[in-house]
Design an enzyme around this catalytic site. Structure first.
Site, PDB file in Angstrom:
ATOM      1  N   TYR A 157       0.837  -1.208   0.000  1.00 10.77           N
ATOM      2  CA  TYR A 157       0.000   0.000   0.000  1.00 10.77           C
ATOM      3  C   TYR A 157       0.869   1.253   0.000  1.00 10.77           C
ATOM      4  O   TYR A 157       1.706   1.443   0.861  1.00 10.77           O
ATOM      5  CB  TYR A 157      -0.959   0.012   1.195  1.00 10.77           C
ATOM      6  CG  TYR A 157      -2.070  -1.040   1.107  1.00 10.77           C
ATOM      7  CD1 TYR A 157      -2.354  -1.699  -0.088  1.00 10.77           C
ATOM      8  CD2 TYR A 157      -2.834  -1.358   2.210  1.00 10.77           C
ATOM      9  CE1 TYR A 157      -3.363  -2.645  -0.171  1.00 10.77           C
ATOM     10  CE2 TYR A 157      -3.855  -2.313   2.142  1.00 10.77           C
ATOM     11  CZ  TYR A 157      -4.102  -2.948   0.939  1.00 10.77           C
ATOM     12  OH  TYR A 157      -5.100  -3.892   0.863  1.00 10.77           O
ATOM     13  N   HIS A 183      -1.950 -12.286   0.080  1.00  8.76           N
ATOM     14  CA  HIS A 183      -2.783 -11.274  -0.579  1.00  8.76           C
ATOM     15  C   HIS A 183      -3.639 -11.826  -1.721  1.00  8.76           C
ATOM     16  O   HIS A 183      -4.800 -11.478  -1.874  1.00  8.76           O
ATOM     17  CB  HIS A 183      -1.874 -10.154  -1.095  1.00  8.76           C
ATOM     18  CG  HIS A 183      -2.517  -8.814  -1.148  1.00  8.76           C
ATOM     19  ND1 HIS A 183      -1.821  -7.653  -0.973  1.00  8.76           N
ATOM     20  CD2 HIS A 183      -3.797  -8.437  -1.362  1.00  8.76           C
ATOM     21  CE1 HIS A 183      -2.643  -6.615  -1.089  1.00  8.76           C
ATOM     22  NE2 HIS A 183      -3.851  -7.072  -1.324  1.00  8.76           N
ATOM     23  N   ASN A 240      -8.771 -13.197  -1.194  1.00  4.47           N
ATOM     24  CA  ASN A 240      -9.135 -13.497  -2.589  1.00  4.47           C
ATOM     25  C   ASN A 240      -8.928 -14.968  -2.931  1.00  4.47           C
ATOM     26  O   ASN A 240      -8.510 -15.301  -4.046  1.00  4.47           O
ATOM     27  CB  ASN A 240      -8.330 -12.611  -3.554  1.00  4.47           C
ATOM     28  CG  ASN A 240      -8.501 -11.134  -3.260  1.00  4.47           C
ATOM     29  OD1 ASN A 240      -9.620 -10.642  -3.239  1.00  4.47           O
ATOM     30  ND2 ASN A 240      -7.420 -10.428  -2.997  1.00  4.47           N
ATOM     31  N   GLY A 271     -12.405   1.743   3.655  1.00  4.84           N
ATOM     32  CA  GLY A 271     -11.189   2.307   3.081  1.00  4.84           C
ATOM     33  C   GLY A 271     -11.178   3.816   2.992  1.00  4.84           C
ATOM     34  O   GLY A 271     -10.264   4.375   2.404  1.00  4.84           O
ATOM     35  N   THR A 272     -12.186   4.491   3.588  1.00  2.00           N
ATOM     36  CA  THR A 272     -12.163   5.944   3.500  1.00  2.00           C
ATOM     37  C   THR A 272     -11.126   6.533   4.451  1.00  2.00           C
ATOM     38  O   THR A 272     -10.957   6.052   5.570  1.00  2.00           O
ATOM     39  CB  THR A 272     -13.562   6.540   3.799  1.00  2.00           C
ATOM     40  OG1 THR A 272     -13.432   7.955   3.842  1.00  2.00           O
ATOM     41  CG2 THR A 272     -14.154   6.045   5.114  1.00  2.00           C
TER      42      THR A 272
HETATM   43  N1  NAP Z   1      -7.419  -7.912  -0.104  1.00  2.00           N
HETATM   44  C1  NAP Z   1      -7.429  -7.183  -1.202  1.00  2.00           C
HETATM   45  O1  NAP Z   1      -7.132  -7.656  -2.309  1.00  2.00           O
HETATM   46  C2  NAP Z   1      -7.817  -5.744  -1.083  1.00  2.00           C
HETATM   47  C3  NAP Z   1      -8.013  -4.969  -2.250  1.00  2.00           C
HETATM   48  C4  NAP Z   1      -8.374  -3.629  -2.095  1.00  2.00           C
HETATM   49  C5  NAP Z   1      -8.547  -3.094  -0.828  1.00  2.00           C
HETATM   50  N2  NAP Z   1      -8.339  -3.853   0.293  1.00  2.00           N
HETATM   51  C6  NAP Z   1      -8.529  -3.313   1.666  1.00  2.00           C
HETATM   52  O2  NAP Z   1      -9.866  -2.894   1.786  1.00  2.00           O
HETATM   53  C7  NAP Z   1      -9.929  -1.512   2.162  1.00  2.00           C
HETATM   54  C8  NAP Z   1     -11.134  -0.880   1.518  1.00  2.00           C
HETATM   55  O3  NAP Z   1     -11.095  -1.046   0.120  1.00  2.00           O
HETATM   56  P1  NAP Z   1     -11.425   0.123  -0.910  1.00  2.00           P
HETATM   57  O4  NAP Z   1     -10.749   1.373  -0.472  1.00  2.00           O
HETATM   58  O5  NAP Z   1     -11.175  -0.412  -2.238  1.00  2.00           O
HETATM   59  O6  NAP Z   1     -12.995   0.260  -0.767  1.00  2.00           O
HETATM   60  P2  NAP Z   1     -14.089   1.225  -0.103  1.00  2.00           P
HETATM   61  O7  NAP Z   1     -13.943   1.327   1.361  1.00  2.00           O
HETATM   62  O8  NAP Z   1     -15.359   0.751  -0.657  1.00  2.00           O
HETATM   63  O9  NAP Z   1     -13.823   2.639  -0.774  1.00  2.00           O
HETATM   64  C9  NAP Z   1     -13.007   3.625  -0.234  1.00  2.00           C
HETATM   65  C10 NAP Z   1     -12.752   4.646  -1.313  1.00  2.00           C
HETATM   66  O10 NAP Z   1     -14.005   5.212  -1.726  1.00  2.00           O
HETATM   67  C11 NAP Z   1     -13.978   6.629  -1.514  1.00  2.00           C
HETATM   68  N3  NAP Z   1     -15.295   7.050  -1.009  1.00  2.00           N
HETATM   69  C12 NAP Z   1     -16.052   6.442  -0.072  1.00  2.00           C
HETATM   70  N4  NAP Z   1     -17.189   7.124   0.142  1.00  2.00           N
HETATM   71  C13 NAP Z   1     -17.134   8.199  -0.674  1.00  2.00           C
HETATM   72  C14 NAP Z   1     -18.020   9.278  -0.924  1.00  2.00           C
HETATM   73  N5  NAP Z   1     -19.191   9.383  -0.293  1.00  2.00           N
HETATM   74  N6  NAP Z   1     -17.653  10.200  -1.838  1.00  2.00           N
HETATM   75  C15 NAP Z   1     -16.463  10.099  -2.492  1.00  2.00           C
HETATM   76  N7  NAP Z   1     -15.574   9.098  -2.283  1.00  2.00           N
HETATM   77  C16 NAP Z   1     -15.919   8.149  -1.392  1.00  2.00           C
HETATM   78  C17 NAP Z   1     -12.896   6.874  -0.483  1.00  2.00           C
HETATM   79  O11 NAP Z   1     -12.381   8.178  -0.619  1.00  2.00           O
HETATM   80  P3  NAP Z   1     -12.102   9.055   0.710  1.00  2.00           P
HETATM   81  O12 NAP Z   1     -10.873   8.473   1.334  1.00  2.00           O
HETATM   82  O13 NAP Z   1     -11.928  10.426   0.167  1.00  2.00           O
HETATM   83  O14 NAP Z   1     -13.310   8.924   1.582  1.00  2.00           O
HETATM   84  C18 NAP Z   1     -11.879   5.790  -0.824  1.00  2.00           C
HETATM   85  O15 NAP Z   1     -11.081   6.200  -1.918  1.00  2.00           O
HETATM   86  C19 NAP Z   1      -8.571  -0.933   1.740  1.00  2.00           C
HETATM   87  O16 NAP Z   1      -8.196   0.180   2.497  1.00  2.00           O
HETATM   88  C20 NAP Z   1      -7.657  -2.105   1.998  1.00  2.00           C
HETATM   89  O17 NAP Z   1      -7.300  -2.154   3.374  1.00  2.00           O
HETATM   90  C21 NAP Z   1      -7.982  -5.168   0.164  1.00  2.00           C
END
Ligand code: NAP
Length: 314
Positions: free
Chosen positions: A50, A121, A152, A276-277
């Site tokens: 990350y 991962h 995954n 992830g926000t």
């Molecule tokens: N195991 C894997 O393969 C894998 C893959 C991807 C992620 N992950 C983990 O899962 C976590 C979450 O995943 P994710 O970040 O992909 O998904 P998420 O939590 O669905 O989305 C977060 C993203 O959406 C944006 N967002 C959320 N609400 C919003 C709104 N109302 N308006 C505008 N933007 C908004 C956030 O921006 P802001 O920060 O500006 O709110 C952030 O960029 C990651 O941090 C990581 O730890 C794991």
């Protein structure tokens, strides 16, 4: 059965580049961690890749600013994806040497002696379970990792690993949300022609339930598409679902984020949304999710599900 929220650190640590971590990046991370703790989150999800390692570094600096903090958080990190090496944009490496090297790097960046959980991962087609078993045993006996899990992976991949690796696999982290619904569809569309094209490995949810594997949902907020973000390519079903989520949130005196996450947590598998926000206001808006899950009726759950899928269940 309700799970708990996990804070996903992928948004912390500045740019995805080799530019050094800044004090501002650490300040942003500290604010996010503080709000996450404030709403009751204790699990922090990391990965070696990350922000090119800077997300772990930022969390490490946050921990170093408050010596008592390490005891109040649980840290999970991941290894297995290699980015920008050997002339490749990305490849996977779950060899023993790679696992050990990556975990040592993570511990150093985090400034800790041990991580609570280590996840593989992504499945590496070249993985040799014997090597994974040896790496896990070494890390466990050195006290560097508390427990192991995967991300995954399908039920059959987990079953295969479990047959060789002594350590129990305690977590499977998968993309699951109100928008990425194939994990539900795989069960709903059994014995139905529409089920033919589903890519989610059937039986994985049930396997994790039956073997006490914590299911964590990445992408749980669906990038905000139902809770305030309005990307240009949003579909009609997504727009309608966002309206329903907002209406429900108003009626229940809560936030759209809590409805979106509550929908996931209402599932009997005890799904743990990984949020992830990095925005403190949005993190706080997630705090009511478990309460909303506990209060959500079956018909309410189905109304969100069918709105998101854009048609009734068969
Ligand atoms: N195991 C894997 O393969 C894998 C893959 C991807 C992620 N992950 C983990 O899962 C976590 C979450 O995943 P994710 O970040 O992909 O998904 P998420 O939590 O669905 O989305 C977060 C993203 O959406 C944006 N967002 C959320 N609400 C919003 C709104 N109302 N308006 C505008 N933007 C908004 C956030 O921006 P802001 O920060 O500006 O709110 C952030 O960029 C990651 O941090 C990581 O730890 C794991």
């Amino acid at each position: 059965m309700n799970g708990e929220l996990v804070y996903g650190c992928m948004g912390l640590g500045g740019a995805w580049s080799d530019a050094p971590l800044t004090t501002e990046d650490v300040d942003i991370a500290e604010r996010a961690v503080r709000v996450a703790l404030d709403i009751g989150i204790t699990w922090f999800d990391q990965a070696d890749i990350y922000r090119n390692g800077k997300s772990e570094e930022a969390l490490g600096q946050v921990l170093s600013r408050d010596p008592g903090l390490r005891d109040r958080v649980r840290i999970q990190t991941k290894c297995g994806i290699r980015l920008g090496e050997n002339g490749l944009e990305a490849y996977y490496d779950l060899s023993k040497a790679s696992i050990l090297e990556r975990v040592h790097g993570s511990l150093e960046r985090l400034g800790v002696d041990r991580v609570d959980v280590l996840l593989l991962h992504r499945p590496d087609p070249l993985m040799e379970p014997d090597e994974i078993a040896a790496a896990f045993a070494e890390l466990r006996s050195a006290g560097k990792v508390g427990a192991f899990g995967v991300s995954n992976m399908s039920a059959s991949q987990m079953e295969y690993l479990r047959s060789i690796v002594d350590e129990p696999l305690v977590v499977n982290q998968l993309e699951m949300s109100l928008r990425k619904r194939d994990w539900v569809e795989a069960g709903v569309l059994v014995n139905h022609p529409e089920g033919a094209g589903i890519s989610f490995p059937e039986g994985t949810i049930e396997y994790c339930q039956a073997h006490d594997v914590r299911l964590q949902a990445w992408g749980a907020l669906a990038q905000g598409v139902y809770s305030g973000a309005a990307p240009a390519d949003r579909s009609l079903a997504e727009e309608r679902t966002a309206v329903l989520v907002s209406t429900m949130a108003g009626e229940k005196n809560t936030t759209p984020e809590a409805i979106v996450l509550g929908w996931l947590m209402r599932h009997p598998a005890g799904i743990e949304p990984v949020i992830g926000t990095a925005d403190p206001v949005r993190i706080r808006a997630c705090g009511d999710a478990a309460r909303q899950a506990a209060a959500m009726t079956g018909p309410e759950w189905y109304s969100l599900y069918t709105a998101a899928r854009g048609r009734p269940v068969p």
